[in-house]
Design an enzyme around this catalytic site. Structure first.
Site, PDB file in Angstrom:
ATOM      1  N   ASP A   1       0.846  -1.185   0.000  1.00 48.47           N
ATOM      2  CA  ASP A   1       0.000   0.000   0.000  1.00 48.47           C
ATOM      3  C   ASP A   1       0.896   1.254   0.000  1.00 48.47           C
ATOM      4  O   ASP A   1       1.857   1.313  -0.763  1.00 48.47           O
ATOM      5  CB  ASP A   1      -0.965  -0.034   1.202  1.00 48.47           C
ATOM      6  CG  ASP A   1      -2.118   0.957   1.073  1.00 48.47           C
ATOM      7  OD1 ASP A   1      -3.129   0.622   0.437  1.00 48.47           O
ATOM      8  OD2 ASP A   1      -1.997   2.077   1.600  1.00 48.47           O
TER       9      ASP A   1
ATOM     10  N   TYR B   1      -2.804  11.490   1.306  1.00 49.58           N
ATOM     11  CA  TYR B   1      -3.290  11.465  -0.081  1.00 49.58           C
ATOM     12  C   TYR B   1      -3.214  12.862  -0.695  1.00 49.58           C
ATOM     13  O   TYR B   1      -2.821  13.023  -1.857  1.00 49.58           O
ATOM     14  CB  TYR B   1      -4.735  10.941  -0.120  1.00 49.58           C
ATOM     15  CG  TYR B   1      -4.834   9.453   0.087  1.00 49.58           C
ATOM     16  CD1 TYR B   1      -4.982   8.585  -0.995  1.00 49.58           C
ATOM     17  CD2 TYR B   1      -4.774   8.890   1.367  1.00 49.58           C
ATOM     18  CE1 TYR B   1      -5.082   7.211  -0.818  1.00 49.58           C
ATOM     19  CE2 TYR B   1      -4.875   7.524   1.559  1.00 49.58           C
ATOM     20  CZ  TYR B   1      -5.026   6.697   0.462  1.00 49.58           C
ATOM     21  OH  TYR B   1      -5.107   5.323   0.643  1.00 49.58           O
TER      22      TYR B   1
ATOM     23  N   HIS C   1      -4.471  -7.759  -0.251  1.00 42.71           N
ATOM     24  CA  HIS C   1      -3.801  -6.470  -0.166  1.00 42.71           C
ATOM     25  C   HIS C   1      -3.052  -6.274   1.149  1.00 42.71           C
ATOM     26  O   HIS C   1      -1.970  -5.693   1.176  1.00 42.71           O
ATOM     27  CB  HIS C   1      -4.853  -5.363  -0.341  1.00 42.71           C
ATOM     28  CG  HIS C   1      -4.286  -3.989  -0.353  1.00 42.71           C
ATOM     29  ND1 HIS C   1      -3.560  -3.487  -1.407  1.00 42.71           N
ATOM     30  CD2 HIS C   1      -4.322  -2.997   0.575  1.00 42.71           C
ATOM     31  CE1 HIS C   1      -3.184  -2.250  -1.138  1.00 42.71           C
ATOM     32  NE2 HIS C   1      -3.634  -1.922   0.058  1.00 42.71           N
TER      33      HIS C   1
END
Length: 394
Positions: free
Chosen positions: A170, A309, A363
């Site tokens: 990630d 982000y 993930h």
């Protein structure tokens, strides 16, 4: 790390006071996290879940705080008892914390207890990213992934490690790859379980929703279609946090709001998690999931984590080729956002030293399949151990 009983009581009160909406108007997850799943989670969280177990696990580990570029960085540091262990820095992602990596510590530092050789041992460093968990919350902009990558090198050198390797998934994969792009002389190589393998034209086409380009192999077409699904339907949270993270007051104020937002990461992870709350036995437990959500709630880091982000919006892609020139090991788990093809991994990483496709896992590999990931890290980085005492050539 000792949370007051009053904070835990208040958390349970807020969960029980949740104002619920009506259920979704479809029978699948196409409208988002389903009401039944979140209500099952909330019932367990408010009644049977015990944060003290996670707190005890964390407090049993050597934890430290150091200041880098004016920010407090929290990290776990477990040294192996084996001689010549290879120093390794492991980075978590979003929606994450060091809780995700706890299960790989013993397999990596103490390999002989897990069927591996003493020569495969690592000294393990697991930092909390800026704005996450027990690390400080940046009060000014500038802590993007490239900055974190540079800070991790400072951290490892500060610990006395003159040669080391790095691993991540990630955001941890992006930060680890940027360490590889920066290529400090101390970094021998990296391992990633979410490799950035999409060339610019492929990445752009997937983002635009265009059909798969002609001439792709079967593996490449599957990867393209999975990436396209992620961009078109699976990364709504990424756009929200990338553009307007400060607007997410709801997840800082509502435990159930936070939980629902964290569960809605990707379709395959959500399916696994929802099964867990229906009583199925999976790689994760209900406590695993709630440990991670609870640490974010207790540290009030929902928004400070979301800003990562925003910091990287337009600077560095999630899944694209970044130009890593140092040795790279790649592990492909079948339920990752996309299964990276060997052909694209070889193009993306000129010094690809390991590539393996696993039979299970998704993930959150360190969290869900810690033994498999530990085996992959050992195998993937094994060839770099001879370089520990020699100069690194770039």
């Amino acid at each position: 790390m000792n949370v007051s009983e009053a904070e835990l009581t208040e958390l349970r009160r807020r969960i029980k006071a949740t104002r619920w909406p009506e259920r979704e108007t479809v029978t699948d997850q196409s409208q988002g996290v389903q009401l039944a799943t979140v209500q099952q989670l909330a019932r367990y969280w408010a009644t049977d879940y015990d944060w003290r177990k996670c707190e005890a696990r964390l407090n049993a580990l050597p934890q430290f705080m150091t200041e880098i570029d004016g920010l407090d960085i929290h990290f776990i540091h477990v040294r192996s008892k084996h001689e010549n262990a290879l120093p390794l820095i492991v980075t978590h992602g979003w929606p994450g914390s060091v809780v995700e990596q706890l299960k790989v510590i013993d397999p990596l530092t103490n390999p002989t207890a897990h069927g591996a050789s003493a020569s495969d041992a690592f000294h393990v460093v697991i930092p909390s990213m800026p704005g996450y968990g027990y690390s400080g919350k940046p009060t000014t902009s500038g802590w993007d992934a490239a900055h974190i990558a540079r800070a991790w090198v400072v951290l490892m050198k500060r610990l006395g490690y003159t040669k080391f390797v790095a691993q991540g998934g990630d955001w941890g994969a992006i930060i680890t790859e940027l360490m590889g792009v920066q290529a400090p002389p101390e970094l021998l190589g990296i391992h990633t379980n979410m490799p950035g393998v999409f060339q610019a034209d492929i990445d752009k086409a997937a983002l635009s929703g265009a059909p798969a380009p002609s001439g792709l192999s079967a593996d490449e077409k599957v990867a393209y279609e999975r990436l396209q699904f992620v961009y078109q339907k699976g990364i709504a949270y990424g756009y929200q946090m990338g553009l307007r993270p400060q607007t997410l007051y709801g997840i800082a104020d509502s435990p159930v709001g936070l939980a629902a937002y964290f569960l809605d990461h990707d379709a395959r992870s959500y399916e696994l998690i929802s099964r867990v709350f229906q009583g199925a036995s999976e790689g994760l437990t209900r406590d695993d999931i709630l440990d991670n959500i609870t640490i974010t709630w207790l540290t009030n880091t929902a928004l400070s984590g979301a800003r990562l982000y925003w910091e990287n919006w337009g600077k560095v892609g999630f899944f694209n080729v970044k130009g890593v020139s140092i040795p790279v090991a790649v592990s492909v788990f079948p339920d990752e956002l996309y299964p990276a093809p060997r052909s694209w991994a070889e193009r993306a990483f000129p010094k690809l030293i390991h590539y393996n496709k696993l039979d299970k896992g998704g993930h959150f590999a360190a969290w869900e399949q810690p033994q498999l990931l530990s085996q992959e890290v050992r195998a993937g980085l094994r060839s770099l151990r001879g370089a520990q005492s020699q100069p690194t050539v770039h």
